[in-house]
Write a protein that holds these residues in place. Structure first.
Motif, PDB file in Angstrom:
ATOM      1  N   LYS A   5       0.861  -1.179   0.000  1.00 40.65           N
ATOM      2  CA  LYS A   5       0.000   0.000   0.000  1.00 40.65           C
ATOM      3  C   LYS A   5       0.902   1.235   0.000  1.00 40.65           C
ATOM      4  CE  LYS A   5      -2.057  -1.513   3.745  1.00 40.65           C
ATOM      5  NZ  LYS A   5      -1.662  -2.942   3.753  1.00 40.65           N
ATOM      6  N   PHE A   6       0.501   2.242  -0.769  1.00 40.23           N
ATOM      7  CA  PHE A   6       1.324   3.424  -0.985  1.00 40.23           C
ATOM      8  C   PHE A   6       0.534   4.677  -0.631  1.00 40.23           C
ATOM      9  CE2 PHE A   6       2.483   0.036  -3.834  1.00 40.23           C
ATOM     10  CZ  PHE A   6       3.872   0.019  -3.829  1.00 40.23           C
ATOM     11  N   SER A   7       1.238   5.710  -0.119  1.00 38.72           N
ATOM     12  CA  SER A   7       0.556   6.951   0.200  1.00 38.72           C
ATOM     13  C   SER A   7       1.541   8.118   0.168  1.00 38.72           C
ATOM     14  CB  SER A   7      -0.094   6.873   1.587  1.00 38.72           C
ATOM     15  OG  SER A   7      -0.802   8.069   1.874  1.00 38.72           O
ATOM     16  N   VAL A   8       1.211   9.131  -0.665  1.00 36.64           N
ATOM     17  CA  VAL A   8       1.927  10.413  -0.619  1.00 36.64           C
ATOM     18  C   VAL A   8       1.164  11.241   0.417  1.00 36.64           C
ATOM     19  CG1 VAL A   8       2.740  12.391  -1.964  1.00 36.64           C
ATOM     20  CG2 VAL A   8       2.536  10.145  -3.054  1.00 36.64           C
ATOM     21  N   ARG A   9       1.498  11.044   1.681  1.00 36.17           N
ATOM     22  CA  ARG A   9       0.629  11.444   2.779  1.00 36.17           C
ATOM     23  C   ARG A   9       1.001  12.779   3.425  1.00 36.17           C
ATOM     24  NH1 ARG A   9      -0.923   6.868   7.127  1.00 36.17           N
ATOM     25  NH2 ARG A   9      -1.571   5.830   5.211  1.00 36.17           N
ATOM     26  N   GLU A  10       2.019  13.465   2.912  1.00 37.07           N
ATOM     27  CA  GLU A  10       2.481  14.685   3.582  1.00 37.07           C
ATOM     28  C   GLU A  10       1.375  15.715   3.769  1.00 37.07           C
ATOM     29  OE1 GLU A  10       6.228  12.860   1.899  1.00 37.07           O
ATOM     30  OE2 GLU A  10       4.111  13.010   1.333  1.00 37.07           O
ATOM     31  N   VAL A  11       0.449  15.803   2.798  1.00 36.51           N
ATOM     32  CA  VAL A  11      -0.627  16.789   2.918  1.00 36.51           C
ATOM     33  C   VAL A  11      -1.455  16.556   4.181  1.00 36.51           C
ATOM     34  CG1 VAL A  11      -2.326  15.461   1.563  1.00 36.51           C
ATOM     35  CG2 VAL A  11      -2.435  17.959   1.585  1.00 36.51           C
ATOM     36  N   LYS A  12      -1.523  15.323   4.639  1.00 37.93           N
ATOM     37  CA  LYS A  12      -2.296  14.991   5.840  1.00 37.93           C
ATOM     38  C   LYS A  12      -1.663  15.544   7.114  1.00 37.93           C
ATOM     39  CE  LYS A  12      -5.541  12.268   3.999  1.00 37.93           C
ATOM     40  NZ  LYS A  12      -6.973  12.599   4.047  1.00 37.93           N
ATOM     41  N   VAL A  13      -0.367  15.873   7.032  1.00 40.38           N
ATOM     42  CA  VAL A  13       0.307  16.441   8.200  1.00 40.38           C
ATOM     43  C   VAL A  13       0.764  17.873   7.917  1.00 40.38           C
ATOM     44  CG1 VAL A  13       0.970  14.282   9.286  1.00 40.38           C
ATOM     45  CG2 VAL A  13       2.454  15.262   7.543  1.00 40.38           C
ATOM     46  N   ALA A  14       0.055  18.546   7.001  1.00 40.68           N
ATOM     47  CA  ALA A  14       0.251  19.969   6.732  1.00 40.68           C
ATOM     48  C   ALA A  14       1.648  20.301   6.206  1.00 40.68           C
ATOM     49  CB  ALA A  14      -0.058  20.803   7.982  1.00 40.68           C
ATOM     50  N   ILE A  15       2.184  19.400   5.369  1.00 44.70           N
ATOM     51  CA  ILE A  15       3.506  19.603   4.781  1.00 44.70           C
ATOM     52  C   ILE A  15       3.414  19.429   3.274  1.00 44.70           C
ATOM     53  CG2 ILE A  15       5.860  18.691   4.636  1.00 44.70           C
ATOM     54  CD1 ILE A  15       5.576  17.753   7.530  1.00 44.70           C
ATOM     55  N   VAL A  16       4.072  20.298   2.516  1.00 40.39           N
ATOM     56  CA  VAL A  16       4.265  20.070   1.085  1.00 40.39           C
ATOM     57  C   VAL A  16       5.390  19.053   0.957  1.00 40.39           C
ATOM     58  CG1 VAL A  16       4.976  21.094  -1.096  1.00 40.39           C
ATOM     59  CG2 VAL A  16       3.493  22.383   0.436  1.00 40.39           C
ATOM     60  N   ALA A  17       5.147  17.925   0.302  1.00 43.93           N
ATOM     61  CA  ALA A  17       6.187  16.900   0.138  1.00 43.93           C
ATOM     62  C   ALA A  17       7.426  17.535  -0.480  1.00 43.93           C
ATOM     63  CB  ALA A  17       5.664  15.766  -0.739  1.00 43.93           C
ATOM     64  N   ASP A  18       8.576  17.357   0.181  1.00 42.74           N
ATOM     65  CA  ASP A  18       9.749  18.132  -0.215  1.00 42.74           C
ATOM     66  C   ASP A  18      11.013  17.316  -0.421  1.00 42.74           C
ATOM     67  OD1 ASP A  18      10.234  17.502   2.452  1.00 42.74           O
ATOM     68  OD2 ASP A  18       9.979  19.557   3.180  1.00 42.74           O
ATOM     69  N   LEU A  19      10.887  15.990  -0.531  1.00 48.74           N
ATOM     70  CA  LEU A  19      12.083  15.158  -0.691  1.00 48.74           C
ATOM     71  C   LEU A  19      12.180  14.493  -2.063  1.00 48.74           C
ATOM     72  CD1 LEU A  19      12.314  13.489   2.842  1.00 48.74           C
ATOM     73  CD2 LEU A  19      13.279  15.649   2.034  1.00 48.74           C
ATOM     74  N   GLY A  20      11.303  14.880  -2.994  1.00 45.59           N
ATOM     75  CA  GLY A  20      11.484  14.413  -4.364  1.00 45.59           C
ATOM     76  C   GLY A  20      10.307  13.731  -5.020  1.00 45.59           C
TER      77      GLY A  20
END
Length: 274
Positions: free
Chosen positions: A142-157
């Motif tokens: 299972k996969f999740s680009v979940r940063e938005v759920k913790v109020a962060i713009v994904a910033d590692l690539g």
């Protein structure tokens, strides 16, 4: 190979290096040891002529739960509150760039990297597998680009590498919503090449592919990777610098504080856009 590793285990045989995430956080969560050791390990694998391909996987049932929030929260603690001035923002940017460089070490390694994913692969885990050359999964992945759920713009690539892997539409859906997707959906959108019945099968497939790669002329394989990476990694580097500056400027928020507090209290966050 590097001794005294805490978060990673490396085994090398017949031209193939197995790199296994160990944690030590629950679900192989990515804490300070992981971010320190990842670029060291992949730098050494890059320089080791005995290594021709790499298989990257997780120990236990999961690839990784992603960033170890409690262990890493100190990196942005100075941004919370009313005095997030130039110094804490600059210090945060430096720390963030070191994390970005750790993920980029996977992409920069001249030896092809095959990610074998079972169970959860969340947040920073998706950043890491996006930097790999090939991704395979077991049926329970299972996969999740979940940063938005913790109020962060994904910033590692992941925002920069995944567009070329799954396309803009799928990337935007995952990044805006933070939704979890299963292995079947991941295969459908080309996040993974193939899905196998279980963890044992996906590891066997990854090692078989790595062995096929290791049997080819090593300098030619490295040349192919260099040519394929040339334009992409140039664009990724520019994107990472931009998102780093963006997050240093805009990451501080009431929503981020709420996300951290909700995580500690094991409850759903309530975001207000402040």
């Amino acid at each position: 190979m590097t001794d005294n590793l805490v978060s990673l285990k490396v085994d090398i045989a017949d031209g193939v290096a197995d790199v296994t995430l160990l944690g030590p956080g629950k679900g192989n969560a990515m804490g300070p040891d992981f971010w320190r050791e990842l670029p060291i390990v992949f730098g050494e694998l890059d320089r080791d002529d005995a290594v021709r391909a790499v298989v990257l996987t997780g120990s236990g049932a999961n690839f990784t739960y992603g960033l170890d929030l409690p262990a890493m929260s100190g990196d942005w603690a100075g941004l919370l509150g009313d005095r997030a001035l130039a110094k804490p923002r600059t210090e945060f940017l430096g720390k963030l760039r070191r994390l970005q460089d750790a993920v980029t070490a996977v992409a920069a390694c001249r030896k092809p990297v095959i990610a074998a994913v079972s169970g959860w692969c969340i947040g920073g885990g998706v950043d890491v597998i996006a930097a790999a050359d090939v991704r395979l999964a077991s049926a329970d992945a299972k996969f999740s680009v979940r940063e938005v759920k913790v109020a962060i713009v994904a910033d590692l690539g992941s925002l920069h590498r995944l567009a070329g892997i799954i396309g803009e539409g799928h990337l935007r859906e995952l990044a805006y919503s933070g939704r979890d997707i299963d292995a079947a959906r991941a295969e459908k959108i080309n996040l993974v090449n193939d899905v196998y019945p279980d963890q044992e099968a996906v590891l066997a497939a990854a090692r078989s592919l790595a062995a096929d790669i290791a049997a080819n002329p090593p300098l030619v394989v490295q040349g192919v990777k260099d040519v394929l990476n040339n334009q992409r990694e140039h664009d990724v580097a520019a994107g990472l610098r931009y998102v780093g500056a963006w997050n240093a400027a805009f990451l501080p928020s009431e929503d981020l504080g709420e996300a951290v507090q909700a995580f500690v209290e094991r409850r759903a966050p309530k975001f207000n856009g402040e």
